[in-house]
Write an enzyme that holds these catalytic residues in place. Structure first.
Site, PDB file in Angstrom:
ATOM      1  N   ASP A 126     -11.892   6.408   3.811  1.00 45.99           N
ATOM      2  CA  ASP A 126     -10.428   6.322   3.814  1.00 45.99           C
ATOM      3  C   ASP A 126     -10.112   4.931   4.366  1.00 45.99           C
ATOM      4  O   ASP A 126     -10.196   4.699   5.568  1.00 45.99           O
ATOM      5  CB  ASP A 126      -9.880   7.434   4.721  1.00 45.99           C
ATOM      6  CG  ASP A 126      -8.395   7.298   5.002  1.00 45.99           C
ATOM      7  OD1 ASP A 126      -7.750   6.419   4.400  1.00 45.99           O
ATOM      8  OD2 ASP A 126      -7.876   8.068   5.827  1.00 45.99           O
ATOM      9  N   LYS A 157      -4.118  -4.200   3.562  1.00 47.52           N
ATOM     10  CA  LYS A 157      -3.931  -3.258   2.446  1.00 47.52           C
ATOM     11  C   LYS A 157      -2.566  -3.448   1.780  1.00 47.52           C
ATOM     12  O   LYS A 157      -2.424  -3.274   0.583  1.00 47.52           O
ATOM     13  CB  LYS A 157      -4.067  -1.831   2.984  1.00 47.52           C
ATOM     14  CG  LYS A 157      -4.014  -0.740   1.930  1.00 47.52           C
ATOM     15  CD  LYS A 157      -4.378   0.587   2.563  1.00 47.52           C
ATOM     16  CE  LYS A 157      -4.237   1.748   1.609  1.00 47.52           C
ATOM     17  NZ  LYS A 157      -4.665   3.010   2.245  1.00 47.52           N
ATOM     18  N   GLU A 170      -5.501   9.312  -2.263  1.00 43.63           N
ATOM     19  CA  GLU A 170      -5.554   9.909  -0.919  1.00 43.63           C
ATOM     20  C   GLU A 170      -5.052  11.365  -0.898  1.00 43.63           C
ATOM     21  O   GLU A 170      -5.723  12.223  -0.323  1.00 43.63           O
ATOM     22  CB  GLU A 170      -4.768   9.038   0.070  1.00 43.63           C
ATOM     23  CG  GLU A 170      -5.529   7.755   0.386  1.00 43.63           C
ATOM     24  CD  GLU A 170      -4.676   6.624   0.919  1.00 43.63           C
ATOM     25  OE1 GLU A 170      -3.507   6.857   1.270  1.00 43.63           O
ATOM     26  OE2 GLU A 170      -5.196   5.488   0.985  1.00 43.63           O
ATOM     27  N   ASP A 202       2.220  12.237   2.770  1.00 48.69           N
ATOM     28  CA  ASP A 202       1.227  11.368   3.409  1.00 48.69           C
ATOM     29  C   ASP A 202       1.922  10.118   3.962  1.00 48.69           C
ATOM     30  O   ASP A 202       2.302   9.231   3.202  1.00 48.69           O
ATOM     31  CB  ASP A 202       0.176  10.993   2.347  1.00 48.69           C
ATOM     32  CG  ASP A 202      -0.915  10.086   2.894  1.00 48.69           C
ATOM     33  OD1 ASP A 202      -0.829   9.671   4.057  1.00 48.69           O
ATOM     34  OD2 ASP A 202      -1.856   9.784   2.137  1.00 48.69           O
TER      35      ASP A 202
END
Ligand code: AMP
Length: 513
Positions: free
Chosen positions: A12, A74, A151, A182
């Site tokens: 992850d 990211k 994810e 999320d």
């Protein structure tokens, strides 16, 4: 420790924190601690003289060496270079991510004895460019990237495994519809999924790659500065290290406010110090609009899935920021259900990725799949067309977002003028009617059209889009033999030479050759 699949892991790769897991010999996913003994590793890179330091040590240096720290790379995937310069050099964001991956893999190897294959997760809402960049980060870190999965899908797999859905005895064949909310450190995603036996099907997904816990921190930083500068001068944000220290204080305060009704933020700059009180209701007021944005997207995604709250069996919360009570209250209020927190928000995604890696290895060894994943495309795919009335470019969508994959679509366009000898097909991804606001993901040209072709000759464009990001494009021009078959794969954003150069640098443990 023994890994059931040799050396395949699930990663992850988060905006602020990352985690790595493997499937043990009993088939259960396990998070691997890093060298510091922790389950999550800050996705932070510190540039030292000749080498890089990743994780907790790098995060600590934010208070003293902020200009030498790379955070939230990211969020910058898809850009050519990371926004900050280190020692006069700018690095591609995927290289910064590769350093984070390398640290995770190196620490995992200490326990598993050699790791070189991985499934890496990305937000469902990531477009092709960002998916490719993540894959490149894996390659640069020296990994064979078995798959890039979403994810929320990974979280749902972990949830399924935890609740026995993946057992071969069929005990869980009852259809479950879940909404995965999320909210991580830097990205927000909401996905509606169906779990039927061992089949995981995404019905709709949406999100925001610029919204996460980091924005909540930012609000606290601004609040603290406002209070501080009422009494003292100058603004601590002028100094990168002072800002780094304040940001850490604010992130800590935010975490405290998940457990307590009030806390204090310490702010100190140029000999002046202040202890700033903040209560949970104040914090919630400061950040209400951020939460409202997630509520809006959640409602919209549910609508896109064709379901209603009554159809949803469970609301799954993933990502560290869902620990904020306001998030739990919001989901309770929206859905009328208590959100499910049975899987650890920090570990679920890495666990799901590890299960996926294990599945791929087992399939390669001839074992029938334990579960299957079906996805939708998170962004519309189309071509740049010309508006017949305004003559301006406009997006001609072929595969709208949230279409089940694999998907096929055809659409007719027209040549613009008489005697046109070639047609440029520009492929775009995104929701805007203006193609300039979408991502350009490829182009191809139909050449050698016969002379004397009349204006408005029909052009038949067909797309086939597969789960692995492969897009096949077929173009036919009516009344001619002209046709074209083009395939866009998830190509590397960096050239193969750049990837091997960076791979050598990262493997060597330095910053440059
Ligand atoms: P993730 O990327 O899923 O690891 O999420 C990391 C984000 O979760 C960061 O922004 C953290 O500040 C935030 N976070 C972690 N724990 C808490 C907590 N107890 N309360 C509020 N936010 C948290």
């Amino acid at each position: 420790m023994t890994n059931a699949n040799g050396e395949a892991v699930g990663i992850d790769l988060g905006t602020t924190y990352s985690a790595i897991a493997f499937v043990d010999e009993t088939g259960r996913p396990q998070t691997l601690n890093n060298a510091e003994g922790e389950k999550v590793t800050p996705s932070v890179v510190l540039f030292e003289e000749s080498q890089v330091v990743v994780g907790k040590e790098a995060l600590k240096a934010i208070a003293t060496d902020a200009p030498r720290i790379a955070q939230c790379a990211k969020r910058e995937l898809g850009h050519r270079l990371f926004g900050k310069t280190f020692g006069g050099k700018q690095y591609p964001p995927e290289v910064i991510q590769a350093w984070v991956l390398q640290k995770l893999v190196r620490d995992a190897s200490q326990q598993l004895g050699g790791v070189n294959r991985a499934v890496i997760t990305v937000p469902a809402y990531f477009d092709e460019v960002r998916r490719k960049a993540t894959q490149d980060a894996g390659l640069i870190a020296g990994l064979e990237v078995l798959d890039i999965i979403n994810e929320p899908t990974a979280a749902a797999i972990a949830f399924g495994a935890e609740h026995g859905f993946l057992r071969a005895d069929g005990t869980s064949s009852k259809l479950q519809r879940i909404l995965v909310y999320d909210l991580g450190g830097g990205t927000f995603d909401v996905t509606v999924m169906e779990i039927h036996g061992s089949e995981f099907t995404t019905l709709a997904t949406d999100g925001d790659v610029q919204l996460g816990g980091f924005d909540w921190d930012q609000r606290l930083v601004n609040y603290a500065v406002e209070r501080f500068t009422k009494a003292h001068e100058p603004d601590p944000r002028q100094d990168a290290n002072a800002l780094g220290r304040l940001w850490r204080e604010c992130e800590d305060a935010k975490r405290s406010l998940s457990a307590r009704e009030k806390t204090f933020i310490g702010c100190e700059y140029r000999g002046n110090a202040m202890r700033i009180e903040i209560t949970r209701p104040q914090f919630q007021d400061l950040t209400r609009d951020l939460l409202d944005r997630t509520a809006f997207t959640t409602r919209q995604t549910l609508r896109a899935s064709g379901l209603q709250w009554a159809d949803i069996d469970r609301v799954l919360l993933i990502g560290g920021s869902t620990r904020m009570p306001a998030v739990r209250d919001l989901l309770h209020q929206l859905s009328g259900k208590h959100p499910d927190v049975s899987v650890s928000p920090d570990e679920a995604v890495a666990h799901g990725a590890a299960l996926r890696a294990s599945l791929i290895c087992a399939q390669a060894a001839g074992t029938p799949p334990a579960f299957t994943i079906k996805n939708v495309n998170s962004h519309s795919l189309g071509v740049v067309a010309t508006d017949p009335e305004t003559k301006r470019p406009r997006t001609g969508v072929l595969i709208p977002r949230n279409t089940k994959l694999p998907a096929e679509a055809r659409r007719l366009f027209k040549t613009q003028k008489a005697n046109q000898r070639s047609i440029l097909v520009q492929i775009v991804e995104g929701e805007s009617a203006d193609p300039n606001a979408c991502s350009q993901i490829g182009r191809c040209v139909v050449r050698n059209l016969p002379p004397d072709l009349p204006a408005a000759t029909p052009i038949d464009i067909a797309f086939r889009y597969e789960e692995n990001g492969r897009l096949q494009i077929r173009v036919r021009v009516a009344g001619t033999k002209a046709k074209l078959h083009h395939e866009l794969t998830r190509e590397n954003s960096l050239t193969p030479e750049e990837i091997s150069m960076w791979r050598a640098i990262v493997q060597k443990g330095g910053r440059s050759l």
